[in-house]
Motif scaffolding. Structure first.
Motif, PDB file in Angstrom:
ATOM      1  N   ARG A 114       0.873  -1.178   0.000  1.00  0.00           N
ATOM      2  CA  ARG A 114       0.000   0.000   0.000  1.00  0.00           C
ATOM      3  C   ARG A 114       0.908   1.225   0.000  1.00  0.00           C
ATOM      4  NH1 ARG A 114      -5.367  -0.867   1.298  1.00  0.00           N
ATOM      5  NH2 ARG A 114      -5.529   1.210   2.194  1.00  0.00           N
ATOM      6  N   LEU A 115       0.848   1.998  -1.071  1.00  0.00           N
ATOM      7  CA  LEU A 115       1.747   3.124  -1.278  1.00  0.00           C
ATOM      8  C   LEU A 115       0.952   4.428  -1.289  1.00  0.00           C
ATOM      9  CD1 LEU A 115       3.649   1.452  -4.254  1.00  0.00           C
ATOM     10  CD2 LEU A 115       4.358   1.474  -1.856  1.00  0.00           C
ATOM     11  N   PRO A 116       1.029   5.230  -0.225  1.00  0.00           N
ATOM     12  CA  PRO A 116       0.292   6.492  -0.179  1.00  0.00           C
ATOM     13  C   PRO A 116       0.784   7.464  -1.257  1.00  0.00           C
ATOM     14  CG  PRO A 116       1.080   5.879   2.005  1.00  0.00           C
ATOM     15  CD  PRO A 116       1.739   4.962   1.025  1.00  0.00           C
ATOM     16  N   VAL A 117      -0.164   8.153  -1.886  1.00  0.00           N
ATOM     17  CA  VAL A 117       0.167   9.138  -2.917  1.00  0.00           C
ATOM     18  C   VAL A 117       0.566  10.443  -2.237  1.00  0.00           C
ATOM     19  CG1 VAL A 117      -0.729  10.483  -4.865  1.00  0.00           C
ATOM     20  CG2 VAL A 117      -1.398   8.078  -4.587  1.00  0.00           C
ATOM     21  N   ALA A 118       1.755  10.930  -2.582  1.00  0.00           N
ATOM     22  CA  ALA A 118       2.251  12.180  -2.001  1.00  0.00           C
ATOM     23  C   ALA A 118       2.163  13.346  -2.977  1.00  0.00           C
ATOM     24  CB  ALA A 118       3.706  11.999  -1.560  1.00  0.00           C
ATOM     25  N   TRP A 119       2.056  13.042  -4.269  1.00  0.00           N
ATOM     26  CA  TRP A 119       2.095  14.090  -5.287  1.00  0.00           C
ATOM     27  C   TRP A 119       1.523  13.544  -6.579  1.00  0.00           C
ATOM     28  CZ3 TRP A 119       5.459  13.991  -9.642  1.00  0.00           C
ATOM     29  CH2 TRP A 119       5.591  15.197 -10.335  1.00  0.00           C
ATOM     30  N   VAL A 120       0.803  14.377  -7.334  1.00  0.00           N
ATOM     31  CA  VAL A 120       0.213  13.983  -8.613  1.00  0.00           C
ATOM     32  C   VAL A 120       0.635  15.006  -9.662  1.00  0.00           C
ATOM     33  CG1 VAL A 120      -1.916  13.494  -9.872  1.00  0.00           C
ATOM     34  CG2 VAL A 120      -1.795  13.023  -7.413  1.00  0.00           C
ATOM     35  N   GLU A 121       1.109  14.526 -10.785  1.00  0.00           N
ATOM     36  CA  GLU A 121       1.518  15.412 -11.872  1.00  0.00           C
ATOM     37  C   GLU A 121       0.396  15.520 -12.895  1.00  0.00           C
ATOM     38  OE1 GLU A 121       4.507  14.424 -15.238  1.00  0.00           O
ATOM     39  OE2 GLU A 121       5.658  15.299 -13.583  1.00  0.00           O
ATOM     40  N   TYR A 122       0.015  16.745 -13.229  1.00  0.00           N
ATOM     41  CA  TYR A 122      -1.035  16.987 -14.217  1.00  0.00           C
ATOM     42  C   TYR A 122      -0.462  17.721 -15.419  1.00  0.00           C
ATOM     43  CZ  TYR A 122      -4.267  15.940 -10.431  1.00  0.00           C
ATOM     44  OH  TYR A 122      -4.936  15.323  -9.416  1.00  0.00           O
ATOM     45  N   SER A 123      -0.935  17.372 -16.608  1.00  0.00           N
ATOM     46  CA  SER A 123      -0.554  18.068 -17.830  1.00  0.00           C
ATOM     47  C   SER A 123      -1.477  17.587 -18.937  1.00  0.00           C
ATOM     48  CB  SER A 123       0.898  17.762 -18.194  1.00  0.00           C
ATOM     49  OG  SER A 123       1.198  18.285 -19.471  1.00  0.00           O
ATOM     50  N   ASP A 124      -1.848  18.496 -19.828  1.00  0.00           N
ATOM     51  CA  ASP A 124      -2.747  18.096 -20.913  1.00  0.00           C
ATOM     52  C   ASP A 124      -2.005  17.457 -22.083  1.00  0.00           C
ATOM     53  OD1 ASP A 124      -1.528  20.407 -21.732  1.00  0.00           O
ATOM     54  OD2 ASP A 124      -3.365  21.440 -22.318  1.00  0.00           O
ATOM     55  N   THR A 125      -0.683  17.458 -22.062  1.00  0.00           N
ATOM     56  CA  THR A 125       0.064  16.823 -23.146  1.00  0.00           C
ATOM     57  C   THR A 125       0.931  15.671 -22.645  1.00  0.00           C
ATOM     58  OG1 THR A 125       1.805  18.486 -22.922  1.00  0.00           O
ATOM     59  CG2 THR A 125       0.127  18.884 -24.613  1.00  0.00           C
ATOM     60  N   ARG A 126       0.559  15.071 -21.543  1.00  0.00           N
ATOM     61  CA  ARG A 126       1.290  13.920 -20.996  1.00  0.00           C
ATOM     62  C   ARG A 126       0.867  12.650 -21.724  1.00  0.00           C
ATOM     63  NH1 ARG A 126       5.554  14.438 -17.828  1.00  0.00           N
ATOM     64  NH2 ARG A 126       5.196  12.268 -17.445  1.00  0.00           N
ATOM     65  N   THR A 127       1.762  11.671 -21.718  1.00  0.00           N
ATOM     66  CA  THR A 127       1.417  10.353 -22.258  1.00  0.00           C
ATOM     67  C   THR A 127       0.973   9.408 -21.154  1.00  0.00           C
ATOM     68  OG1 THR A 127       3.731   9.673 -22.083  1.00  0.00           O
ATOM     69  CG2 THR A 127       2.984  10.550 -24.224  1.00  0.00           C
ATOM     70  N   HIS A 128       1.059   9.861 -19.898  1.00  0.00           N
ATOM     71  CA  HIS A 128       0.673   9.036 -18.756  1.00  0.00           C
ATOM     72  C   HIS A 128       0.434   9.953 -17.557  1.00  0.00           C
ATOM     73  CE1 HIS A 128       4.957   9.793 -18.493  1.00  0.00           C
ATOM     74  NE2 HIS A 128       4.886   9.583 -17.192  1.00  0.00           N
ATOM     75  N   ARG A 129      -0.175   9.416 -16.532  1.00  0.00           N
ATOM     76  CA  ARG A 129      -0.355  10.143 -15.270  1.00  0.00           C
ATOM     77  C   ARG A 129       0.724   9.654 -14.317  1.00  0.00           C
ATOM     78  NH1 ARG A 129      -2.385  13.924 -15.240  1.00  0.00           N
ATOM     79  NH2 ARG A 129      -4.528  13.477 -15.645  1.00  0.00           N
ATOM     80  N   ARG A 130       1.505  10.559 -13.741  1.00  0.00           N
ATOM     81  CA  ARG A 130       2.586  10.186 -12.833  1.00  0.00           C
ATOM     82  C   ARG A 130       2.216  10.556 -11.401  1.00  0.00           C
ATOM     83  NH1 ARG A 130       8.242  12.466 -14.264  1.00  0.00           N
ATOM     84  NH2 ARG A 130       7.641  11.355 -16.130  1.00  0.00           N
ATOM     85  N   LEU A 131       2.419   9.578 -10.493  1.00  0.00           N
ATOM     86  CA  LEU A 131       2.131   9.750  -9.071  1.00  0.00           C
ATOM     87  C   LEU A 131       3.404   9.488  -8.277  1.00  0.00           C
ATOM     88  CD1 LEU A 131      -0.935   7.330  -9.061  1.00  0.00           C
ATOM     89  CD2 LEU A 131      -0.965   9.759  -9.615  1.00  0.00           C
ATOM     90  N   ALA A 132       3.689  10.309  -7.308  1.00  0.00           N
ATOM     91  CA  ALA A 132       4.807  10.038  -6.401  1.00  0.00           C
ATOM     92  C   ALA A 132       4.235   9.346  -5.176  1.00  0.00           C
ATOM     93  CB  ALA A 132       5.504  11.337  -6.001  1.00  0.00           C
ATOM     94  N   VAL A 133       4.819   8.203  -4.808  1.00  0.00           N
ATOM     95  CA  VAL A 133       4.354   7.421  -3.657  1.00  0.00           C
ATOM     96  C   VAL A 133       5.560   7.079  -2.800  1.00  0.00           C
ATOM     97  CG1 VAL A 133       2.395   6.472  -4.940  1.00  0.00           C
ATOM     98  CG2 VAL A 133       4.548   5.210  -4.866  1.00  0.00           C
ATOM     99  N   TRP A 134       5.320   6.568  -1.594  1.00  0.00           N
ATOM    100  CA  TRP A 134       6.422   6.262  -0.683  1.00  0.00           C
ATOM    101  C   TRP A 134       6.076   5.106   0.243  1.00  0.00           C
ATOM    102  CZ3 TRP A 134       5.421   6.695   4.521  1.00  0.00           C
ATOM    103  CH2 TRP A 134       4.257   7.388   4.855  1.00  0.00           C
ATOM    104  N   THR A 135       7.108   4.509   0.790  1.00  0.00           N
ATOM    105  CA  THR A 135       6.964   3.535   1.877  1.00  0.00           C
ATOM    106  C   THR A 135       8.047   3.832   2.899  1.00  0.00           C
ATOM    107  OG1 THR A 135       8.486   1.894   0.961  1.00  0.00           O
ATOM    108  CG2 THR A 135       6.167   1.670   0.364  1.00  0.00           C
TER     109      THR A 135
END
Length: 144
Positions: A114-135
């Motif tokens: 279980r990896l809590p989300v610490a940050w979400v990257e948004y952009s209208d020209t991204r090829t993917h959604r990137r999330l920063a998680v941690w343990t």
């Protein structure tokens, strides 16, 4: 060639790299409810935000954090989790404090984490959604 066709092709190629699977859950809201019959508290149910392919990559080497000499070493690991950029991930965006639950993939150690989300990257020209998680781990026990 339009930007839309370039993005479609890029998104398809990026998704081909996503060899793991995961679920993203949003913690239930509200206080735990006491059940007098069982004598236990029930936590509000989590909501499914996303389920499907993903890719996990470390963002940096583990960072050691000192504790007292009586405690074991606490190690923090940070990762990027990538999920496909689709209209559904746009209409139900991932939020900070959502939890990525790894459900499968080549790296068995991650399954069930279980990896809590610490940050979400948004952009209208991204090829993917990137999330920063941690343990965090201490003595082989994972906290997240």
């Amino acid at each position: 060639m339009s930007i839309e066709s370039i993005l479609r092709r890029g998104r398809k190629r990026r998704e081909a790299l996503m060899r793991s699977t995961c679920r993203i859950l949003r913690p239930g809201s509200g206080d735990p409810v006491f059940d007098p019959e069982t004598g236990e508290y029930t936590t509000p149910a989590e909501t499914l935000v996303y389920e499907g392919p993903c890719r996990v990559r470390p963002t940096f080497s583990p960072a050691e954090q000192d504790g007292s000499s009586a405690e074991r070493q606490l190690v923090t690991n940070a990762y990027n989790v990538e999920i496909p950029w689709t209209r559904s991930t746009e209409t139900t965006p991932v939020d900070i404090a959502d939890v990525v639950v790894m459900t499968g993939g080549d790296e068995n150690w991650l399954t069930g984490k279980r990896l809590p989300v610490a940050w979400v990257e948004y952009s209208d020209t991204r090829t993917h959604r990137r999330l920063a998680v941690w343990t965090q781990e201490r003595g082989g026990v994972t906290y997240g």
